[in-house]
Every structure is written in C-alpha cells, then in structure tokens.
Enzyme design. Structure first.
Site, PDB file in Angstrom:
ATOM      1  CG  ASP A  31      -2.134   0.899   1.056  1.00  0.00           C
ATOM      2  OD1 ASP A  31      -1.930   2.106   0.852  1.00  0.00           O
ATOM      3  OD2 ASP A  31      -3.272   0.397   1.128  1.00  0.00           O
ATOM      4  CB  SER A 124     -17.153  -0.395  -9.149  1.00  0.00           C
ATOM      5  OG  SER A 124     -18.197   0.488  -8.852  1.00  0.00           O
ATOM      6  CE1 TYR A 148     -13.076   3.637  -9.015  1.00  0.00           C
ATOM      7  CE2 TYR A 148     -15.469   3.602  -9.233  1.00  0.00           C
ATOM      8  CZ  TYR A 148     -14.310   3.092  -8.685  1.00  0.00           C
ATOM      9  OH  TYR A 148     -14.376   2.038  -7.807  1.00  0.00           O
ATOM     10  CE  LYS A 152     -12.018   0.107  -9.500  1.00  0.00           C
ATOM     11  NZ  LYS A 152     -11.006  -0.661  -8.774  1.00  0.00           N
ATOM     12  CE1 TYR A 176     -15.337  -6.033  -4.283  1.00  0.00           C
ATOM     13  CE2 TYR A 176     -14.572  -3.844  -3.699  1.00  0.00           C
ATOM     14  CZ  TYR A 176     -14.320  -5.182  -3.892  1.00  0.00           C
ATOM     15  OH  TYR A 176     -13.053  -5.656  -3.688  1.00  0.00           O
TER      16      TYR A 176
END
Ligand code: NAD
Ligand code: WQD
Length: 356
Positions: A31, A124, A148, A152, A176
């Site tokens: 990370d 997503s 965005y 994805k 998700y």
C-alpha cells in the site's frame, strides 16, 4: 493460502484482512498509504492472530512490486489498490488511468515474475451505467459514465484477456455495490481524507457535528419516496465475499464475474432513518437538487454469487448503521485521531509479527 493484498490499508482491504487472517490465510500488504493508513494495519493485527506483512510501495513501481511478490511467493492476489472518487476521476483522468489501469498491468507483470496466476479484483457496479433493467445481473451491458467506471471496465477487460491467454490463470471480478458500515469492534472503518462524497460517511460526520447537515441530492426521482435507491452492503459481508472467491479460485481456472450486494434497494431517506435510529436522535437534513450523473435506482442480482461462491450477505441496514456509528463515534477524526498509537507498520517494509 499466502495472499498478496494490494491496497490492504484501505477501507475494504483492512476489513478483508481481518476475515482472511481469521480463516488462517497469510497476508502481505502492498500500500502506498495514499488513502489508507498503517494504523489500520496495526489495528487489524490487534483483532487477529494471523501473519501480516506490510510494505509501503506504489503498485506502479513494477521493480519493487516484483521484488516483494517474488519474496512472498503468493498463491493468490487480492487487488484493492486504486483511486475511487467518481468526480475526481473526471477532473484527473490521467492519474485514474495510470493508477487503476497501468497499476493493474504492473501488478500482472509482478505476478508473472512471482509465478502467481490467481487474482481477485475490486470492480464496481459503476461499470454498468444507466440501467437497461433492474436488478442488474452480470450480463447487463457495460456502459460506465465516468472515467473511474471506464478504468474499472478496462481493468476487467485486461484481466479477462489475460485469463483467456493462460489456461492456468484464475480471475475473479467482484462488482461491489455500495459498501458501508464497519467492523463490529469499531477499531477499523472508512476514513475519508477529505470532505466525504458518499452518503454514509457524510451522514456520520453530520452525527458527530463535523458537518452541519446532510443535503439529499434530489427527492423527485421515480422511486417510492423520491430519493435515490442503492444496494448497500455491509463491509464485513463484502470482506467475506473475498474469502469465498479465494476458496473458489483455488479450484477453477478462467475468468468469472460476480455482483456483490444484498439484492435489496434502500432509499436515501431510509438510510437516514436507519442511521438516526443507531445514533438515537434525528439528524439535520435538507433537500437539494439532483447530483449530476446520479442514477435513480441500482440493485444487484446476487444469485450467481450465492450459487457459485456459496456466499450471501448476512447483514441489513440497521447492522450497517450501528457498526458505522460505533466506528465514527470512537474515531471522529479517523486514524488521524490515533496519533499516540504504536505505528509499528509505518516503517517501510516492516513485518508485523503474529501475536504470541
Ligand atoms: P480505499 O481508498 O480506502 O483503499 C484503497 C487503498 O489503495 C488505499 O489504502 C490506498 O492507500 C491504496 N492505494 C491507492 N493508490 C495506490 C497505489 N498507486 N499503490 C499502492 N496503493 C495504492 O478504497 P476502498 O473503498 O477500500 O476501495 C478498495 C477498492 O474497491 C478500490 O479499487 C475501489 O475502486 C473499489 N471499490 C470501492 C467501492 C466503494 O464504494 N468503497 C465500491 C466499488 C469498488
Ligand atoms: C448514494 C445515494 C446520492 C451523498 C458511489 C460510486 C460507485 C461506488 C460507490 C466505487 C445517492 C445520495 C449522497 C449526499 C445524498 N464506488 N447522496 N447526499 O453514487 O451510489 O456510488 O460510491 O466504486 O462507483 O459512484 O454512492 O454514497 O455517493 O450515493 O443524497 O451527500 O445517496 O444521490 O442516491 P453512489 P453515494
């Protein structure tokens, strides 16, 4: 399994680590702490007994990622690292394509060098765009309306092509819906670094007095009470979906895609009511205009995940609201309010030792 977790210090990653370590998996986090905190990893350690390594690194640094992956020798990767703000993505497209798409390619090169061919990817529901029908199933056309969402969709395509080229590869694309809530302990949760854009983190800051009031973005939609409807999913249920996908990934090859939601839509007003119940008082709310780009209603068909992963959500909106309030009331400043805590995992490439 030995699992390399990119973005593990973030909201969904930290909750997934608790579930992974609780199931006996070993984890190595990469990370950059761009939007995550090493304190989250310290707290994950406090909640579990597992083996957790942490490395401060950018996924676009392929050489460093390769060195970490080769040393850890993962059986699988869970890829959370990325940028996720829809509005910001339109203003900073190059950064979003670079982190979310180039970063994914960099990770795939590091995986190849480490001999790892299994990946679970954070996609997503935003890849679907304006619904042609509801609930969305996985075969719904993909027409994302933001940069965005495009990143994805592109990452999904790249991973799918990669799986097609390598008969031994396994790709699980998890789409998700709207993750909310926190671990029941209140030790880890969502920690927005700026003014929150999303409903529940914003409402949580209204409850602590950090924001004056929630503005409902439109109450004239074609929905039962006129406010937007979403499929909110408890972050702990979402975390467990990753463990289920990992279990399945161990026994199959190819690319699979799963909606991860509850299958139930909830309006903004219903979420406000649930959170007010959790807090124990009414919260200040006004109605404003619609937010540009918003969709009236989104709901997931989650039957495929139930059939193939043996997973389904257990928690409802009151559980989500209560757990969010436990986290927010104990950590109104997020991890920034925990300056006195041990920062063992802030040292670059530190290893967090298992509890004795
Ligand atoms: P988050 O911002 O809390 O976590 C992302 C983590 O990735 C952070 O810890 C951040 O520091 C790290 N990161 C960012 N850029 C990096 C880079 N270049 N190199 C290494 N690390 C980097 O977000 P989250 O809510 O936990 O989301 C996790 C993933 O799930 C993201 O890919 C996001 O797009 C996706 N997702 C989130 C939602 C949501 O509503 N939260 C919904 C659907 C999909
Ligand atoms: C939910 C509802 C708003 C804030 C976004 C991304 C999506 C995914 C999850 C990453 C809507 C209303 C909100 C406020 C409000 N993220 N609202 N007042 O837009 O469904 O999804 O987060 O992948 O890609 O697009 O979530 O929480 O912003 O909004 O009335 O201050 O709450 O209009 O109806 P959204 P959200």
């Amino acid at each position: 399994m030995r699992v390399l977790v990119t973005g593990g210090a973030g909201y969904i990653g930290s909750h997934t680590l608790v579930e992974l370590l609780g199931q006996g998996h070993e984890a190595c986090v990469v990370d950059s702490y761009d939007n995550g905190s090493p304190i989250a990893l310290d707290r994950v350690r406090g909640l579990t007994n597992g083996h957790l390594e942490a490395h401060e690194a950018d996924i676009r640094d392929t050489a460093r990622l390769t060195a970490i992956a080769t040393a850890f020798a993962p059986d699988a990767v869970i890829h959370f690292a990325g940028l996720k703000a829809v509005g910001e993505s339109v203003a900073r497209p190059v950064d979003y394509y670079d982190v979310n798409v180039t970063g994914t390619l960099s990770l795939m090169r590091a995986m190849a060098a480490a001999g790892c061919g299994r990946i679970i990817f954070s996609s997503s529901a935003t890849v679907y765009g304006e619904p042609e029908y509801l609930p969305y199933d996985e075969a719904h056309p993909l027409r994302p309306t933001s940069v965005y969402g495009q990143t994805k969709r592109m990452a999904e395509q790249i991973l799918t092509d990669w799986a097609a080229a390598d008969p031994a590869a396994t790709v699980m694309l998890l789409r998700y819906f709207n993750p909310v809530g926190a671990h029941a302990s209140g030790r880890i949760g969502e920690d927005p670094h700026d003014i929150p854009n999303n409903l529940m983190p914003y409402l949580a800051q209204v409850a602590t007095g950090q924001r004056d009031r929630l503005v409902i973005h439109g109450d004239d939609y074609d929905t039962p009470d006129g406010t937007g409807v979403r499929d909110y999913i408890h972050v702990v249920d979402l975390a467990r979906a990753h463990v289920a996908a990992l279990d399945r990934a161990a026994g199959v090859t190819g690319a699979e895609v799963y909606n991860i939601g509850t299958g139930r839509g909830t309006s903004v007003r219903e979420m406000v009511a649930a959170f007010s119940r959790a807090v124990g008082r009414a919260l200040p709310v006004t109605v404003g205009p619609r937010r540009p780009g918003d969709i009236a209603a989104m709901e997931a068909d989650c039957s495929l995940a139930r059939q193939m992963l043996g997973w389904q959500a257990q928690y409802g909106i009151d559980d989500m609201a209560r757990s969010l309030w436990v986290w927010q009331s104990a950590n109104p400043e997020g991890y920034r309010g925990a300056a006195g805590e041990s920062r063992a995992s802030q040292t670059p490439s530190s290893e967090i030792r298992p509890k004795p």
